[in-house]
Design an enzyme around this catalytic site. Structure first.
Site, short mmCIF file in Angstrom:
data_model
loop_
_atom_site.label_atom_id
_atom_site.label_comp_id
_atom_site.label_asym_id
_atom_site.label_seq_id
_atom_site.Cartn_x
_atom_site.Cartn_y
_atom_site.Cartn_z
N CYS A 128 -2.34 9.42 0.38
CA CYS A 128 -2.81 8.04 0.22
C CYS A 128 -2.74 7.25 1.50
CB CYS A 128 -1.97 7.36 -0.85
SG CYS A 128 -1.84 8.35 -2.33
N LYS B 270 -5.80 -2.55 -3.36
CA LYS B 270 -5.16 -1.23 -3.31
C LYS B 270 -5.15 -0.69 -1.87
CE LYS B 270 -3.74 2.86 -4.03
NZ LYS B 270 -2.54 3.34 -4.65
N1 SAJ Z 1 7.34 6.97 5.62
C1 SAJ Z 1 7.94 6.75 6.86
N2 SAJ Z 1 8.72 5.64 7.01
C2 SAJ Z 1 8.96 4.76 5.99
C3 SAJ Z 1 8.33 4.99 4.74
C4 SAJ Z 1 7.54 6.10 4.57
O1 SAJ Z 1 7.75 7.52 7.81
O2 SAJ Z 1 9.70 3.80 6.21
C5 SAJ Z 1 6.47 8.15 5.44
C6 SAJ Z 1 6.95 9.13 4.37
O3 SAJ Z 1 7.90 10.01 4.90
C7 SAJ Z 1 5.66 9.83 3.99
C8 SAJ Z 1 4.63 8.72 4.12
O4 SAJ Z 1 5.21 7.71 4.92
O5 SAJ Z 1 5.34 10.86 4.89
C9 SAJ Z 1 4.17 8.12 2.79
O6 SAJ Z 1 5.28 7.96 1.93
P1 SAJ Z 1 5.48 6.65 1.02
O7 SAJ Z 1 6.73 6.83 0.25
O8 SAJ Z 1 5.42 5.44 1.89
O9 SAJ Z 1 4.19 6.58 0.11
P2 SAJ Z 1 3.41 7.64 -0.86
O10 SAJ Z 1 2.25 8.20 -0.11
O11 SAJ Z 1 4.34 8.58 -1.51
O12 SAJ Z 1 2.86 6.60 -1.98
C10 SAJ Z 1 2.11 5.46 -1.56
C11 SAJ Z 1 2.73 4.22 -2.22
N3 SAJ Z 1 2.16 3.01 -1.62
C12 SAJ Z 1 2.94 2.01 -1.13
O13 SAJ Z 1 4.15 2.08 -1.11
C13 SAJ Z 1 2.23 0.80 -0.63
C14 SAJ Z 1 2.46 4.25 -3.72
O14 SAJ Z 1 2.94 3.05 -4.34
C15 SAJ Z 1 0.96 4.41 -4.00
O15 SAJ Z 1 0.68 4.47 -5.39
C16 SAJ Z 1 0.53 5.73 -3.39
O16 SAJ Z 1 0.75 5.63 -1.96
C17 SAJ Z 1 -0.94 5.93 -3.71
O17 SAJ Z 1 -1.22 6.70 -4.64
O18 SAJ Z 1 -1.79 5.27 -3.10
#
Ligand code: SAJ
Length: 416
Positions: free
Chosen positions: A269, A215
């Site tokens: 996360c 995880k």
């Molecule tokens: N972000 C970027 N660039 C990208 C992708 C995301 O800047 O290309 C930023 C987003 O804007 C945001 C942050 O990253 O600020 C996190 O967003 P996210 O969509 O990547 O992830 P979370 O935090 O909403 O959810 C993550 C997910 N993990 C992964 O994709 C590996 C989700 O599947 C997990 O269940 C969740 O964390 C968790 O609960 O751990």
């Protein structure tokens, strides 16, 4: 008659999990230490925002299968889904804080029965499932010592981390693959059999330590990927290259898949979990630590860029588009956009108009700082500088002609 399931922690993970089990026929007691949360859920309502969660919780409560309580009750299975934030210690400013896991685990002791299965869902550092077993038996030893041998012999422990994406939780809860990591193979199998009730994805068996690390690895991998994109964006600014075009072109290579830069990494996360790995192996986790630092630094870089631009105007009006931590959700917690707006306001860089179509009021951290929550059209028409912080659908669809004559700082590559 005791319940089938007792879910500890009724937040973003515990509540949908408890509810989906209840709608599949399990008798579920959901436990939360906050009385308001318990009351709200018992009325069939919700205290957090997630698409369609209200419908699921209402159905679960009205079916009579989900009931919320302030205290754990006897059940065949306990699922712990409480927060695991970090805290500063003398030796580590980002040490994992397992206080909630420990107190939730200890609270099970009075109702624990032989043969129970105890599952940790909270994202946790490696070794937490073993620590959980030790805390639980320590509590039993203190309060029901005669029963300790029978419980030690038969209670099973597993880690089955959630992986659901905020904004798409209910779909992903059902369809994502899962990992079931047991302290024993029997525990892993029993937990898998339980999740099979609603999980249509594959469920893979492993040991608890691998499941814990898996995880953390998933979120650290995404963090490192985003850090790479964020670093590229800074380099491209310096070299006068459009980073969005660059990434689009590089991604045409069959084995390259660069993520998107942004104003920083938010949410509960990705900005937290990699620190758990760093804490476990500080001298080895060099790349993971650096990625965290690169992403945490990005909001400051955005503020510097806005300040440099604002210097060109006498009394700059800055429209900040988006406060949420990512697109099309209303969650403003741990959001780099909120931090950036707060810094701009604090440093009196100009008149700050914040646009966030998903909320009706500013978050507490922006109250009293002179930030004005403003509708999109009004904010853009009054602005000298338009700062894009979130790629909400409303912004993507915005008529770009209205931006003529404005300085645009687009941290999300929205209007490329
Ligand atoms: N972000 C970027 N660039 C990208 C992708 C995301 O800047 O290309 C930023 C987003 O804007 C945001 C942050 O990253 O600020 C996190 O967003 P996210 O969509 O990547 O992830 P979370 O935090 O909403 O959810 C993550 C997910 N993990 C992964 O994709 C590996 C989700 O599947 C997990 O269940 C969740 O964390 C968790 O609960 O751990």
């Amino acid at each position: 008659m005791s319940a089938d399931l007792c879910v500890l922690g009724l937040g973003y993970i515990g509540l949908p999990t408890a509810s989906i089990f209840a709608t599949r026929g399990k008798k579920v007691v959901g436990v939360d230490v906050v009385p308001r949360v318990v009351e709200t859920i018992n009325q069939g309502k919700i205290h957090i925002q997630e698409p369609e969660l209200d419908v699921l919780v209402r159905a679960a409560v009205h079916s009579g299968n989900l009931r919320a309580s302030l205290k754990p009750e006897a059940a065949a299975t306990f699922i712990v889904a409480v927060p695991t934030p970090f805290k500063a210690t003398e030796t580590n400013p980002k040490a994992p804080d397992l206080t909630y896991v420990e107190s939730a685990t200890r609270s099970i002791a009075p109702v624990l029965a032989p043969g129970n299965l105890v599952i940790l869902e909270s994202t946790s550092p490696v070794g937490t499932t073993e620590a959980m077993r030790d805390w639980l038996f320590d509590e039993v030893q203190k309060t029901r010592p005669d029963e300790l041998p029978a419980l030690r012999e038969s209670v099973l422990f597993a880690h089955c981390p959630e992986r659901i994406l905020p904004g798409q939780m209910l779909k992903e809860l059902v369809s994502n693959d899962r990992i079931s990591g047991g302290l024993t193979p029997e525990a892993a199998e029993k937990a898998r059999d339980l999740y099979r009730l609603f999980c249509t994805g594959e469920i893979f068996l492993t040991n608890a330590r691998t499941a814990e690390m898996c995880k953390l690895t998933e979120n650290a991998s995404r963090d490192v990927g985003i850090a790479f994109a964020n670093e590229l964006s800074l380099i491209c600014d310096r070299l006068d290259i459009d980073v969005w075009e660059l990434i689009r072109l590089a991604n045409r290579h069959p084995r390259v898949k660069i993520l998107q830069p942004g104003p920083g990494v938010g949410g509960h996360c990705i900005a937290v979990d990699p620190w758990f790995i760093v804490d476990s192996a500080p001298e080895l986790a060099r790349l993971i630590r650096t990625a965290r630092e690169v992403n945490d630094d990005k909001p400051h870089r955005v503020v510097d860029r806005v300040k440099a631009c604002a210097g060109r105007f006498k009394q700059p009006v800055i429209a900040c588009l988006g406060l949420a931590f990512k697109a099309d959700i209303d969650d403003l917690r741990e959001s780099p956009a909120v931090d950036i707006v707060a810094h701009l306001a604090q440093q009196k860089v100009g008149r700050i108009l914040a646009v966030e179509p998903h909320v009706r009021a500013l978050p507490k951290s922006l109250e009293g700082k002179g930030v004005e929550l403003t509708p999109l059209d009004t904010a853009v028409s009054q602005a000298d500088i338009v700062l894009v912080l979130v790629n909400h659908r409303e912004f993507v669809q915005f008529n770009r002609r209205k931006l003529e004559g404005k300085a645009v700082i687009d941290t999300r590559g929205l209007w490329r």
